[in-house]
Design a protein around this motif. Sequence first.
Motif, PDB file in Angstrom:
ATOM      1  N   VAL A  12     -22.833  28.814  16.859  1.00  0.00           N
ATOM      2  CA  VAL A  12     -22.498  27.667  16.032  1.00  0.00           C
ATOM      3  C   VAL A  12     -23.313  27.331  14.713  1.00  0.00           C
ATOM      4  O   VAL A  12     -22.723  27.084  13.795  1.00  0.00           O
ATOM      5  N   VAL A  13     -24.544  27.841  14.750  1.00  0.00           N
ATOM      6  CA  VAL A  13     -25.324  27.918  13.204  1.00  0.00           C
ATOM      7  C   VAL A  13     -24.856  28.896  12.426  1.00  0.00           C
ATOM      8  O   VAL A  13     -24.708  28.489  11.379  1.00  0.00           O
ATOM      9  N   ALA A  14     -24.319  29.961  13.022  1.00  0.00           N
ATOM     10  CA  ALA A  14     -23.817  31.056  11.876  1.00  0.00           C
ATOM     11  C   ALA A  14     -22.535  30.604  11.443  1.00  0.00           C
ATOM     12  O   ALA A  14     -22.256  30.824  10.169  1.00  0.00           O
ATOM     13  N   GLN A  15     -21.751  29.814  12.202  1.00  0.00           N
ATOM     14  CA  GLN A  15     -20.269  29.354  11.618  1.00  0.00           C
ATOM     15  C   GLN A  15     -20.626  28.194  10.604  1.00  0.00           C
ATOM     16  O   GLN A  15     -19.975  28.093   9.494  1.00  0.00           O
ATOM     17  N   SER A  16     -21.416  27.396  10.846  1.00  0.00           N
ATOM     18  CA  SER A  16     -21.694  26.244   9.938  1.00  0.00           C
ATOM     19  C   SER A  16     -22.317  26.619   8.609  1.00  0.00           C
ATOM     20  O   SER A  16     -22.236  25.998   7.515  1.00  0.00           O
ATOM     21  N   ALA A  17     -22.960  27.869   8.606  1.00  0.00           N
ATOM     22  CA  ALA A  17     -23.648  28.320   7.426  1.00  0.00           C
ATOM     23  C   ALA A  17     -22.836  28.826   6.542  1.00  0.00           C
ATOM     24  O   ALA A  17     -22.830  28.918   5.334  1.00  0.00           O
ATOM     25  N   THR A  18     -21.706  29.246   7.047  1.00  0.00           N
ATOM     26  CA  THR A  18     -20.472  29.814   6.201  1.00  0.00           C
ATOM     27  C   THR A  18     -18.904  29.243   6.366  1.00  0.00           C
ATOM     28  O   THR A  18     -17.947  29.695   6.456  1.00  0.00           O
ATOM     29  N   ALA A  19     -19.232  27.793   6.618  1.00  0.00           N
ATOM     30  CA  ALA A  19     -18.203  26.874   6.832  1.00  0.00           C
ATOM     31  C   ALA A  19     -17.178  26.795   5.819  1.00  0.00           C
ATOM     32  O   ALA A  19     -17.665  26.877   4.468  1.00  0.00           O
ATOM     33  N   THR A  20     -15.710  27.042   6.026  1.00  0.00           N
ATOM     34  CA  THR A  20     -14.735  26.985   5.244  1.00  0.00           C
ATOM     35  C   THR A  20     -13.762  26.150   5.748  1.00  0.00           C
ATOM     36  O   THR A  20     -13.296  26.574   6.980  1.00  0.00           O
ATOM     37  N   ASP A  21     -13.060  25.192   5.180  1.00  0.00           N
ATOM     38  CA  ASP A  21     -12.016  24.548   5.471  1.00  0.00           C
ATOM     39  C   ASP A  21     -10.881  24.581   4.536  1.00  0.00           C
ATOM     40  O   ASP A  21     -11.185  24.536   3.325  1.00  0.00           O
ATOM     41  N   CYS A  22      -9.835  25.027   4.939  1.00  0.00           N
ATOM     42  CA  CYS A  22      -8.612  25.368   3.933  1.00  0.00           C
ATOM     43  C   CYS A  22      -7.271  24.499   4.373  1.00  0.00           C
ATOM     44  O   CYS A  22      -7.246  23.816   5.584  1.00  0.00           O
ATOM     45  N   TYR A  23      -6.555  24.136   3.396  1.00  0.00           N
ATOM     46  CA  TYR A  23      -5.405  23.243   3.533  1.00  0.00           C
ATOM     47  C   TYR A  23      -4.276  24.093   3.250  1.00  0.00           C
ATOM     48  O   TYR A  23      -3.936  24.227   1.848  1.00  0.00           O
ATOM     49  N   PRO A  24      -3.802  24.837   4.070  1.00  0.00           N
ATOM     50  CA  PRO A  24      -2.534  25.679   3.595  1.00  0.00           C
ATOM     51  C   PRO A  24      -1.236  24.949   3.514  1.00  0.00           C
ATOM     52  O   PRO A  24      -0.394  25.424   2.827  1.00  0.00           O
ATOM     53  N   ASP A  25      -1.176  23.677   3.863  1.00  0.00           N
ATOM     54  CA  ASP A  25      -0.054  22.813   3.736  1.00  0.00           C
ATOM     55  C   ASP A  25      -0.487  21.843   2.463  1.00  0.00           C
ATOM     56  O   ASP A  25      -1.095  21.173   2.375  1.00  0.00           O
ATOM     57  N   TRP A  26       0.458  22.159   1.588  1.00  0.00           N
ATOM     58  CA  TRP A  26       0.379  21.265   0.259  1.00  0.00           C
ATOM     59  C   TRP A  26       0.555  19.893   0.358  1.00  0.00           C
ATOM     60  O   TRP A  26       0.239  19.025  -0.671  1.00  0.00           O
ATOM     61  N   SER A  27       1.138  19.463   1.445  1.00  0.00           N
ATOM     62  CA  SER A  27       1.233  18.094   1.404  1.00  0.00           C
ATOM     63  C   SER A  27      -0.061  17.433   1.832  1.00  0.00           C
ATOM     64  O   SER A  27      -0.363  16.284   1.481  1.00  0.00           O
ATOM     65  N   ASP A  28      -0.998  18.090   2.275  1.00  0.00           N
ATOM     66  CA  ASP A  28      -2.370  17.984   2.646  1.00  0.00           C
ATOM     67  C   ASP A  28      -3.118  18.073   1.352  1.00  0.00           C
ATOM     68  O   ASP A  28      -4.221  17.215   0.873  1.00  0.00           O
ATOM     69  N   ALA A  29      -3.044  19.323   0.563  1.00  0.00           N
ATOM     70  CA  ALA A  29      -3.987  19.704  -0.386  1.00  0.00           C
ATOM     71  C   ALA A  29      -3.551  18.765  -1.517  1.00  0.00           C
ATOM     72  O   ALA A  29      -4.573  18.482  -2.346  1.00  0.00           O
ATOM     73  N   ALA A  30      -2.241  18.410  -2.152  1.00  0.00           N
ATOM     74  CA  ALA A  30      -1.898  18.042  -3.438  1.00  0.00           C
ATOM     75  C   ALA A  30      -2.835  16.686  -3.618  1.00  0.00           C
ATOM     76  O   ALA A  30      -3.239  16.474  -4.797  1.00  0.00           O
ATOM     77  N   PRO A  31      -2.846  15.710  -2.654  1.00  0.00           N
ATOM     78  CA  PRO A  31      -3.635  14.495  -2.871  1.00  0.00           C
ATOM     79  C   PRO A  31      -5.203  14.589  -3.213  1.00  0.00           C
ATOM     80  O   PRO A  31      -5.760  13.976  -3.898  1.00  0.00           O
ATOM     81  N   ILE A  32      -5.715  15.722  -2.383  1.00  0.00           N
ATOM     82  CA  ILE A  32      -6.932  16.027  -2.707  1.00  0.00           C
ATOM     83  C   ILE A  32      -7.282  16.667  -4.125  1.00  0.00           C
ATOM     84  O   ILE A  32      -8.113  16.388  -4.817  1.00  0.00           O
ATOM     85  N   VAL A  33      -6.163  17.497  -4.625  1.00  0.00           N
ATOM     86  CA  VAL A  33      -6.383  17.881  -6.047  1.00  0.00           C
ATOM     87  C   VAL A  33      -6.286  16.616  -7.039  1.00  0.00           C
ATOM     88  O   VAL A  33      -7.220  16.845  -7.743  1.00  0.00           O
ATOM     89  N   HIS A  34      -5.300  15.835  -6.602  1.00  0.00           N
ATOM     90  CA  HIS A  34      -5.411  14.615  -7.418  1.00  0.00           C
ATOM     91  C   HIS A  34      -6.469  13.968  -7.398  1.00  0.00           C
ATOM     92  O   HIS A  34      -7.188  13.452  -8.580  1.00  0.00           O
ATOM     93  N   ARG A  35      -7.148  13.485  -6.175  1.00  0.00           N
ATOM     94  CA  ARG A  35      -8.328  12.736  -6.154  1.00  0.00           C
ATOM     95  C   ARG A  35      -9.397  13.286  -6.670  1.00  0.00           C
ATOM     96  O   ARG A  35     -10.438  12.626  -7.485  1.00  0.00           O
ATOM     97  N   GLU A  36      -9.870  14.472  -6.583  1.00  0.00           N
ATOM     98  CA  GLU A  36     -10.933  15.568  -7.144  1.00  0.00           C
ATOM     99  C   GLU A  36     -10.787  15.994  -8.337  1.00  0.00           C
ATOM    100  O   GLU A  36     -11.466  16.490  -8.928  1.00  0.00           O
ATOM    101  N   LYS A  37      -9.644  15.623  -9.111  1.00  0.00           N
ATOM    102  CA  LYS A  37      -9.356  16.239 -10.276  1.00  0.00           C
ATOM    103  C   LYS A  37      -9.608  17.489 -10.566  1.00  0.00           C
ATOM    104  O   LYS A  37      -9.936  18.126 -11.454  1.00  0.00           O
TER     105      LYS A  37
END
Length: 89
Positions: free
Chosen positions: A7-32
């Motif tokens: 668990v510690v090793a996983q959190s040290a290299t934590a990566t979250d991805c948004y492969p679906d652009w219906s999820d990613a597009a609002p993040i792109v807009h909100r985070e500029k």
Amino acid sequence: MSLLLAVVAQSATATDCYPDWSDAAPIVHREKLATVEALSAGAAAHMPGDIVRTTLCVENGIFVYRLLVREAGGRLVNHTVDARQPFAR
């Protein structure tokens, strides 16, 4: 104990991805973040080949784009660029 280390090793290299652009597009807009259109234009000027796939991810708290690029000879290459300023030097 080994479960705790995993668990510690996983959190040290934590990566979250948004492969679906219906999820990613609002993040792109909100985070500029750089748009896919801007990313494509920048890629054309800074790397050989064509973007085949773009995935928005968060690596260690920083937004990045993971790109799968097909080079002229057909070889597929992975690139990771900053999502705010993808090709800043």
